[in-house]
Design a protein around this motif. Sequence first.
Motif: not given
Length: 401
Positions: A187-197
């Motif tokens: 889920p999203q909460s597993h790796w919330p620091s992943l960003h996309a530019i």
Amino acid sequence: MSLYQATASAPVNIACIKYWGKRDTKLILPTNSSLSVTLDQDYLKSTTTSRADPSFEKDQLWLNGSEDEIKPGSRLETCIKEMKRLRKQEVEDKDPSAPKLSTMHVRIASYNNFPTAAGLASSASGFAALVSSLAALYALPVSPSTLSLIARQGSGSACRSLFGGFVAWEMGTKADGSDSLAVEVAPQSHWPSLHAIICVVNDAKKGTSSTSGMQRTVETSPLLQHRIKHVVPQRMADISKAILQRDFDSFARITMQDSNQFHAVALDTDPPIFYMNDVSKAIVALVTEYNRIAIEKTGKRKAAYTYDAGPNAVIYVEQENAKEIVDMILQYFPDAAANFKDVFGLYANDAKKGAVIPGFNEAVAHKWEQGVKSIIHTKIGDGPRTLGESESLLGANGMPK
Ligand code: DP6
């Protein structure tokens, strides 16, 4: 009289392991499994309102305010039909007192909060929102994976937008497609620091559509056969493991390798298909140089590029490194600053000015004017949301607002 209506929104997803090739073009069954990251709906989403009413004389759909004809045999028609079939099977046949919504025509209004002209795929979020709004309207007691079977028939990649976080589309083996569906990897909460530019690259010409391009690849590329049999299965396993361990280095390596191979099979198609342009390639060089320094220092990559069926770059990065990436893009594409909404406050009150990290070899690419049209900074996001009455896109008169 009751109003039978529901509104839902759905996110965009960007694949790390690419879907490219169908073994069944009608049911949209892929030649390989794929895996994507769902992006935050606060920045990119499709919203859809569906209404059923006994007075409607036909099914109708409006996209961004203008009517889109629902052609017989089209993907759109298939999705609506399949949703009505599920309503009957899962609700009306089981509860004779349930209103017979499956027999009524529907009106559907859909809206993307990002410009179609940006060249960002809207079919994935669009079909996921359509299916989600009809599922809410029909009060279907089914899982997102079941809904993904139907979204898949609208556009293959749409099935992955039924979940947030990290999502696999398992190709399945059955001829009827009943096992070709999306599942959540994390889920999203597993790796919330992943960003996309997202770097929206200027592109005047209209490229080959995914649908026709991938079919040509299936028919002519020997490299695709190698990819399907010998590359993707291992990559699916390896990237899932990297995600579960939050191992950014492996995640980045596999993501970039798979983007490269997708563009290699496009080139291996006869006649060849080019989706990346010189600006796309310059961004590859920048990310590669950025990673070279990171690897020298820590042995690990800090950024991953990926490209779909067009020249735009999506760069995955950990939040703490996002500013370095935007700095680097602005250094080479200064014009992008005018169309960069700094939603994470990277620059606070400072000017949005380019920079590169110490040791960066600036000769790996040259500066471009107007190479990158805009930069969208976003992050990993959640799956479809059911919205309230106030978000409805249909007015009291049953027409788009
Ligand atoms: C390169 O899902 O747009 O983005 O199933 O024909 O509608 P159809 O194709 P589509 O293809 C997406 C291709 C891709 C890779 C991916 O998203 O996995």
